[in-house]
Design an enzyme around this catalytic site. Structure first.
Site, PDB file in Angstrom:
ATOM      1  N   ARG A 151      -4.627  -3.349  -8.547  1.00  0.00           N
ATOM      2  CA  ARG A 151      -3.712  -2.453  -9.255  1.00  0.00           C
ATOM      3  C   ARG A 151      -3.050  -3.163 -10.433  1.00  0.00           C
ATOM      4  O   ARG A 151      -2.716  -2.532 -11.447  1.00  0.00           O
ATOM      5  CB  ARG A 151      -2.656  -1.926  -8.306  1.00  0.00           C
TER       6      ARG A 151
ATOM      7  N   ARG B  10      -9.853  -3.688   3.689  1.00  0.00           N
ATOM      8  CA  ARG B  10      -9.183  -2.613   4.420  1.00  0.00           C
ATOM      9  C   ARG B  10     -10.067  -1.376   4.486  1.00  0.00           C
ATOM     10  O   ARG B  10     -10.595  -0.943   3.474  1.00  0.00           O
ATOM     11  CB  ARG B  10      -7.851  -2.265   3.740  1.00  0.00           C
TER      12      ARG B  10
ATOM     13  N   ARG C  65      -7.050   2.463  -4.898  1.00  0.00           N
ATOM     14  CA  ARG C  65      -7.111   2.218  -3.451  1.00  0.00           C
ATOM     15  C   ARG C  65      -8.543   1.853  -3.115  1.00  0.00           C
ATOM     16  O   ARG C  65      -9.434   2.701  -3.150  1.00  0.00           O
ATOM     17  CB  ARG C  65      -6.701   3.469  -2.680  1.00  0.00           C
TER      18      ARG C  65
ATOM     19  N   SER D 279       4.527  -5.941  -1.507  1.00  0.00           N
ATOM     20  CA  SER D 279       5.488  -5.659  -0.442  1.00  0.00           C
ATOM     21  C   SER D 279       6.072  -6.990  -0.038  1.00  0.00           C
ATOM     22  O   SER D 279       5.330  -7.914   0.283  1.00  0.00           O
ATOM     23  CB  SER D 279       4.793  -5.030   0.765  1.00  0.00           C
TER      24      SER D 279
ATOM     25  N   GLU E  72       2.177   0.500  -6.358  1.00  0.00           N
ATOM     26  CA  GLU E  72       2.719  -0.551  -5.512  1.00  0.00           C
ATOM     27  C   GLU E  72       1.816  -1.790  -5.613  1.00  0.00           C
ATOM     28  O   GLU E  72       0.631  -1.731  -5.309  1.00  0.00           O
ATOM     29  CB  GLU E  72       2.759  -0.047  -4.070  1.00  0.00           C
TER      30      GLU E  72
END
Length: 425
Positions: free
Chosen positions: A389, A260, A275, A350, A347
């Site tokens: 993470r 990403r 990130r 998802s 997070e």
RNA sequence: GGAGGACUAGCCUAACUGGUAAGGCAGCGGUCUUGAAAACCGCCGGGCUUUGCCCUUGGGGGUUCGAGUCCCUCGUCCUCCGCCA
């Protein structure tokens, strides 16, 4: 992508959804153009029918030896006019599709309307470490000290945001991947190793293109995209296909690196593994019948939670509000784990239900029963879970006063029985 | 990268020097049968404003009144050559 009939008939619902999801899309231009397009189709089909009749008549004349030259001349004009209209129609169709691709999915009824602050806490599991008995360092310090992580050299060979895992850090991550894949496989998910590069069609099918174009890495020579999640190659596996009545549901799991660009995210939550441009993820994807997608969504969430429970990591489940929901999702739960070193919820998963939104874009259908009309499937996916993470939180959560990191019991068989990362002082 | 060949509905397989996609298998429904098989009848790519019309021969484009068929282009697979972990 939304159904055209739905857009026509429920245009106010869509108008509200665009607002709720903080999106922008030109609905009025679409509606106007769609009206023109429908009448154009009627005209085109009428001309086509006329042309087909004329051509068949010429065939009959030729067979019976009549002179067809005047009929051919007349039909030539007719055919020319038909082609012109066909051309107009296909241009309009293309413009319509472009507009249509920019309409977001409609949030489900039970999704709270609002922004990030309206996300709903569904439940918490475990006790987050809030007042540690000793100083819990952030994972970037633990990682460097124990020789698990070499961010500086990762940055040297690629750039900031490309972590380099070393020694036991690399092995630990591999152990996690194997553990998660085994867990999902045992729950009935078929394991896949998909392509890491996809074409534009696939990236459009799952909804990354055109909207998220700036967040993806592009290989221009071959016009291929590095996957931002294995959702893309896995969901598109059945693009353009019609599955049989007994083919659903299908459950898949895949481990892949994810890439990403994180455009515009510089300086925000970017330390350590929080990130990054490249991270590993184990993903789960489901193809299901529409009437089952809600319960499939809940069970997918439960499967993702199983990962964290097995690792004994405290977490919470959030139901995302409409404004925080991704473009293609109708409903989404986030799983967040507690990071005692950074002092924040991270997070790591998802879990989304896309309804028939992706299926319509990618053309994934199924036949509900023999002789029945094909319908769009529902697609769902959930991280199970994202590794960078997860590693960060495990290092901080497992940290002992001696500076070593305790390995969760379930992972020990994957680490050759080892109990700790790092040597005793 | 080069040369040659192939691609027709879930599978198999036809279609003259261009004439408007013919069959078979599997599957589904029905008749018959105690049940099954066989036989027979129907369905068996997609769409729509469904006595009908339109689209569909790997994708796109072109020539033509008309393209599975001719031309261009892209893709995929196979064979051979070259290169290569």
């Amino acid at each position: 992508m939304l159904d055209r009939k739905f857009i026509r008939q429920e245009s106010e619902t869509l108008r509200q959804a665009i607002v709720d999801k903080r999106e922008s899309a030109d609905l009025d231009a679409f509606l106007e153009m769609d009206k023109q397009h429908l009448s154009l189709i009627a005209q085109v089909e009428e001309l086509q029918a006329e042309r087909n009749r004329a051509s068949a008549a010429i065939n009959e004349m030729k067979k019976s030896g009549e002179d067809a030259s005047s009929a051919i001349a007349k039909t030539r004009e007719l055919s020319q006019r038909t082609k012109e209209l066909e051309q107009q129609q296909s241009e309009l169709e293309e413009q319509l599709r472009e507009l249509q691709l920019n309409f977001p999915n409609i949030p489900a009824d039970d999704v709270p309307r609002g922004g990030e602050q309206d996300n709903l806490l569904i439940r918490e599991w475990g006790e987050p470490v809030s007042k540690p008995e000793f100083e819990i360092k952030p994972h970037w310090d633990i990682g460097e000290e124990l020789g698990l992580l070499d961010l500086a050299r990762g940055a040297k060979v690629a750039g900031s945001g490309f972590p380099l895992l070393t020694g036991e850090g690399a092995r630990f991550q591999r152990a996690l991947i194997n553990f998660m894949l085994d867990l999902h496989r045992e729950a009935g998910f078929t394991e896949l190793i998909p392509p890491l590069l996809v074409n534009s069609e696939s990236a459009t099918g799952t909804g990354q293109l055109p909207k998220l174009i700036d967040d993806m890495y592009h290989c221009s020579t071959d016009d291929l995209w590095l996957i931002p999640t294995s959702e893309v190659p896995v969901t598109n596996m059945f693009a353009g296909e019609i599955l049989g009545p007994t083919d659903l549901p299908r459950y898949y799991t895949a481990y892949t690196p994810c890439f990403r660009r994180e455009a515009g995210a510089h300086g925000k939550d970017t330390r350590g593994l929080l990130r990054v441009h490249q991270f590993d993820k184990v993903e789960m994807v489901k193809f299901v019948r529409p009437e089952t997608s809600e319960e499939e969504h809940e069970s997918l969430l439960a499967q993702a939670e199983k990962v964290l429970q097995a690792l004994e990591l405290p977490y919470r489940v959030m139901l995302l509000a409409s404004g925080d929901l991704s473009f293609a999702a109708a409903k989404c739960y986030d799983l967040e784990i507690w990071s005692p070193g950074v002092g924040r919820w991270l997070e790591v998963s998802s879990v989304s239900n896309f309804g028939d939104f992706q299926a319509r874009r990618a053309g994934i259908r199924f036949r509900p029963g023999e002789r029945e009309k094909p319908q769009f499937v529902h697609t769902l996916n959930g991280s199970g879970v994202a590794l960078a993470r997860l590693v960060a939180a495990l290092l901080e959560t497992g940290l002992t006063p001696l500076g070593r990191v305790k390995i969760p019991e379930i992972l020990r068989p994957y680490m050759g029985g080892q109990e700790f990362i790092g040597k005793e002082d």
